[in-house]
Design a protein around this motif. Structure first.
Motif, PDB file in Angstrom:
ATOM      1  N   GLY A  62       0.796  -1.222   0.000  1.00 26.46           N
ATOM      2  CA  GLY A  62       0.000   0.000   0.000  1.00 26.46           C
ATOM      3  C   GLY A  62       0.830   1.274   0.000  1.00 26.46           C
ATOM      4  N   ARG A  63       0.292   2.303  -0.654  1.00 29.31           N
ATOM      5  CA  ARG A  63       0.951   3.608  -0.724  1.00 29.31           C
ATOM      6  C   ARG A  63       0.445   4.578   0.335  1.00 29.31           C
ATOM      7  N   ASN A  64      -0.665   4.249   0.995  1.00 23.77           N
ATOM      8  CA  ASN A  64      -1.236   5.157   1.980  1.00 23.77           C
ATOM      9  C   ASN A  64      -0.303   5.303   3.177  1.00 23.77           C
ATOM     10  N   ALA A  65       0.050   6.538   3.498  1.00 27.23           N
ATOM     11  CA  ALA A  65       1.032   6.783   4.560  1.00 27.23           C
ATOM     12  C   ALA A  65       0.545   6.317   5.919  1.00 27.23           C
ATOM     13  N   ALA A  66      -0.773   6.274   6.126  1.00 31.12           N
ATOM     14  CA  ALA A  66      -1.317   5.889   7.428  1.00 31.12           C
ATOM     15  C   ALA A  66      -1.021   4.433   7.760  1.00 31.12           C
ATOM     16  N   VAL A  67      -0.805   3.619   6.750  1.00 27.88           N
ATOM     17  CA  VAL A  67      -0.548   2.195   6.970  1.00 27.88           C
ATOM     18  C   VAL A  67       0.933   1.930   7.261  1.00 27.88           C
ATOM     19  N   ASP A  68       1.814   2.739   6.685  1.00 28.51           N
ATOM     20  CA  ASP A  68       3.261   2.531   6.840  1.00 28.51           C
ATOM     21  C   ASP A  68       3.630   1.118   6.413  1.00 28.51           C
ATOM     22  N   SER A  69       3.268   0.793   5.195  1.00 23.72           N
ATOM     23  CA  SER A  69       3.411  -0.556   4.652  1.00 23.72           C
ATOM     24  C   SER A  69       4.869  -0.921   4.379  1.00 23.72           C
ATOM     25  N   HIS A  70       5.074  -2.170   3.967  1.00 28.27           N
ATOM     26  CA  HIS A  70       6.408  -2.593   3.546  1.00 28.27           C
ATOM     27  C   HIS A  70       6.888  -1.710   2.401  1.00 28.27           C
ATOM     28  N   TYR A  71       5.999  -1.437   1.446  1.00 30.54           N
ATOM     29  CA  TYR A  71       6.380  -0.578   0.323  1.00 30.54           C
ATOM     30  C   TYR A  71       6.838   0.793   0.823  1.00 30.54           C
ATOM     31  N   GLY A  72       6.058   1.403   1.714  1.00 34.54           N
ATOM     32  CA  GLY A  72       6.409   2.722   2.210  1.00 34.54           C
ATOM     33  C   GLY A  72       7.747   2.739   2.916  1.00 34.54           C
ATOM     34  N   ARG A  73       8.014   1.729   3.707  1.00 36.88           N
ATOM     35  CA  ARG A  73       9.277   1.657   4.454  1.00 36.88           C
ATOM     36  C   ARG A  73      10.456   1.427   3.516  1.00 36.88           C
ATOM     37  N   LEU A  74      10.258   0.573   2.514  1.00 37.10           N
ATOM     38  CA  LEU A  74      11.345   0.290   1.585  1.00 37.10           C
ATOM     39  C   LEU A  74      11.581   1.451   0.622  1.00 37.10           C
ATOM     40  N   ALA A  75      10.500   2.110   0.215  1.00 36.12           N
ATOM     41  CA  ALA A  75      10.642   3.261  -0.684  1.00 36.12           C
ATOM     42  C   ALA A  75      11.417   4.387  -0.021  1.00 36.12           C
ATOM     43  N   ALA A  76      11.340   4.472   1.302  1.00 36.67           N
ATOM     44  CA  ALA A  76      12.098   5.489   2.030  1.00 36.67           C
ATOM     45  C   ALA A  76      13.604   5.198   1.987  1.00 36.67           C
ATOM     46  N   LEU A  77      13.957   3.930   1.778  1.00 39.97           N
ATOM     47  CA  LEU A  77      15.371   3.545   1.700  1.00 39.97           C
ATOM     48  C   LEU A  77      15.922   3.651   0.288  1.00 39.97           C
ATOM     49  N   GLY A  78      15.088   3.304  -0.684  1.00 36.90           N
ATOM     50  CA  GLY A  78      15.550   3.305  -2.063  1.00 36.90           C
ATOM     51  C   GLY A  78      14.475   3.782  -3.007  1.00 36.90           C
ATOM     52  N   PRO A  79      14.627   4.949  -3.613  1.00 33.26           N
ATOM     53  CA  PRO A  79      13.607   5.471  -4.527  1.00 33.26           C
ATOM     54  C   PRO A  79      13.480   4.619  -5.780  1.00 33.26           C
ATOM     55  N   GLY A  80      12.301   4.644  -6.365  1.00 29.06           N
ATOM     56  CA  GLY A  80      12.084   3.920  -7.608  1.00 29.06           C
ATOM     57  C   GLY A  80      11.482   2.543  -7.438  1.00 29.06           C
ATOM     58  N   LEU A  81      11.175   2.148  -6.202  1.00 29.91           N
ATOM     59  CA  LEU A  81      10.566   0.844  -5.966  1.00 29.91           C
ATOM     60  C   LEU A  81       9.165   0.797  -6.564  1.00 29.91           C
ATOM     61  N   ALA A  82       8.882  -0.251  -7.321  1.00 32.52           N
ATOM     62  CA  ALA A  82       7.569  -0.412  -7.950  1.00 32.52           C
ATOM     63  C   ALA A  82       6.756  -1.446  -7.189  1.00 32.52           C
ATOM     64  N   PRO A  83       5.587  -1.063  -6.622  1.00 30.37           N
ATOM     65  CA  PRO A  83       4.760  -2.027  -5.897  1.00 30.37           C
ATOM     66  C   PRO A  83       3.704  -2.669  -6.790  1.00 30.37           C
ATOM     67  N   LYS A  84       3.534  -3.962  -6.645  1.00 30.76           N
ATOM     68  CA  LYS A  84       2.492  -4.709  -7.349  1.00 30.76           C
ATOM     69  C   LYS A  84       1.656  -5.440  -6.307  1.00 30.76           C
TER      70      LYS A  84
END
Length: 275
Positions: A62-84
Motif C-alpha cells: 500500500g501507498r497510503n502513509a497511514a498504513v506505513d506498509s512494507h512498500y512505504g518503508r522500503l521506498a524510504a530507503l531506495g527510490p524507484g521501488l515499484a509495488p504490485k
C-alpha cells in the motif's frame, strides 16, 4: 488443557526458529519491484469502503502513509521501488501459483505471502484444505517463484488467529448479524453464541487447522535461505475490535493493516540503507 497448549508452543518454536538463526546476516539490498500475494487481507479489503479492495491500504504494497506498509518503508530507503498487488479476495492456497506467475512476469525481487485463511474459512469444517495439500501448494509456488526470479526474497506472514476474532466480537449483535448475512467464515463463525459441544469442537478444530498451516509454512520457509517468516507474530497478536473493519467484523481496517505491516516488517528481512 495441557494437550491443547503443547501444539501451540511447538508451532511457536518452529516459527521463531525460521527467523532467529538468520538475524546476523548482512542487510539485503533494497528491492526494485515488490509484489503482494494472498487473499483479501493483503488486498486491503474493506479497509476504505464497502466490500471493495483498497490496495493502497494494504499492509504489504500500500501507498497510503497511514498504513506505513512494507512498500512505504522500503521506498524510504531506495527510490524507484515499484509495488504490485496480485492478492485476490477469496483466494486459497490453490490460487497462489497463479499469483506467483504474475510476480515472476513482473520480475518482483521481494514478495510477501499471506495465504491460508480461506483454506480454513470454509462452508463447513469438512471442507477445509488438508494440511498436506496446503504445504504442497506452498512449496510448489515458492519453488516456481525462485526459479523464475533467482534473486527473490520472500516474506511469509502467519495466518491470523480467526478464533480470537470470534472471541472478541461474538457478543456484538451487529457482528453476529453481519457474519450470518454475509456467510463470513462459517466454519468458525456460524452459530457464534452456541456453547454446544459440537460447535465448541468445530471452532477448536478450525483454530488447530490454522496452527497447522502456520507450522507447515514456517517449515517450508525455514528450508529456504531466501525466505523469512514473521515468527508467528500475526497469529499471536491480540487484535481488538478497534483494528477490524465495521463493514464485516472480519477484515483489518486501516489500524489493523498498520499493525500487520509493523509485525511483519519488524520480523522479516534486515534491509541495507544505501545512504
Amino acid at each position: 488443557m495441557i494437550i491443547k497448549v503443547v501444539p501451540v508452543l511447538a508451532v511457536a518454536g518452529v516459527l521463531a526458529a525460521s527467523g532467529v538463526a538468520r538475524a546476523t546476516t548482512p542487510g539485503e539490498p533494497v528491492p526494485r519491484v515488490m509484489a503482494a500475494l494472498g487473499d483479501s487481507i493483503s488486498s486491503g479489503y474493506n479497509s476504505c469502503g464497502f466490500f471493495i479492495s483498497c490496495r493502497s491500504r494494504s499492509w504489504s504494497s500500500g501507498r497510503n502513509a497511514a498504513v506505513d506498509s512494507h512498500y512505504g518503508r522500503l521506498a524510504a530507503l531506495g527510490p524507484g521501488l515499484a509495488p504490485k498487488n496480485y492478492a485476490v479476495p477469496g483466494s486459497t492456497s490453490a490460487d497462489l501459483l497463479g499469483q506467483v506467475r504474475k510476480a515472476v512476469a513482473a520480475r518482483a525481487d521481494y514478495v510477501t505471502v499471506l495465504i491460508g485463511a480461506q483454506d480454513a474459512c470454509t462452508a463447513s469444517e469438512r471442507q477445509m484444505t488438508p494440511v498436506s495439500v496446503y504445504r504442497q501448494r506452498l512449496e510448489q509456488a515458492l519453488n516456481e517463484l525462485r526459479a523464475g526470479v533467482p534473486g527473490v526474497r520472500v516474506l511469509v506472514a502467519s495466518i491470523p488467529d480467526v478464533h480470537r476474532l470470534w472471541r472478541v466480537a461474538k457478543d456484538q449483535a451487529v457482528a453476529r448479524g453481519v457474519w450470518r448475512v454475509g456467510r463470513i467464515c462459517p466454519s468458525m463463525l456460524a452459530r457464534p453464541t452456541s456453547t454446544a459441544k459440537a460447535d465448541v469442537l468445530r471452532r477448536t478444530h478450525v483454530r488447530e487447522r490454522v496452527i497447522d498451516y502456520n507450522r507447515e509454512a514456517a517449515e517450508v520457509c525455514a528450508a529456504r535461505l531466501w525466505c523469512r517468516t514473521d515468527r508467528g507474530a500475526v497469529f499471536s497478536y491480540p487484535f481488538t475490535l478497534k483494528q477490524v473493519s465495521r463493514w464485516d467484523y472480519f477484515h483489518p481496517n486501516v489500524a489493523g493493516q498498520k499493525v500487520l505491516a509493523e509485525l511483519t516488517f519488524g520480523n522479516g528481512f534486515t534491509w541495507a540503507d544505501p545512504r
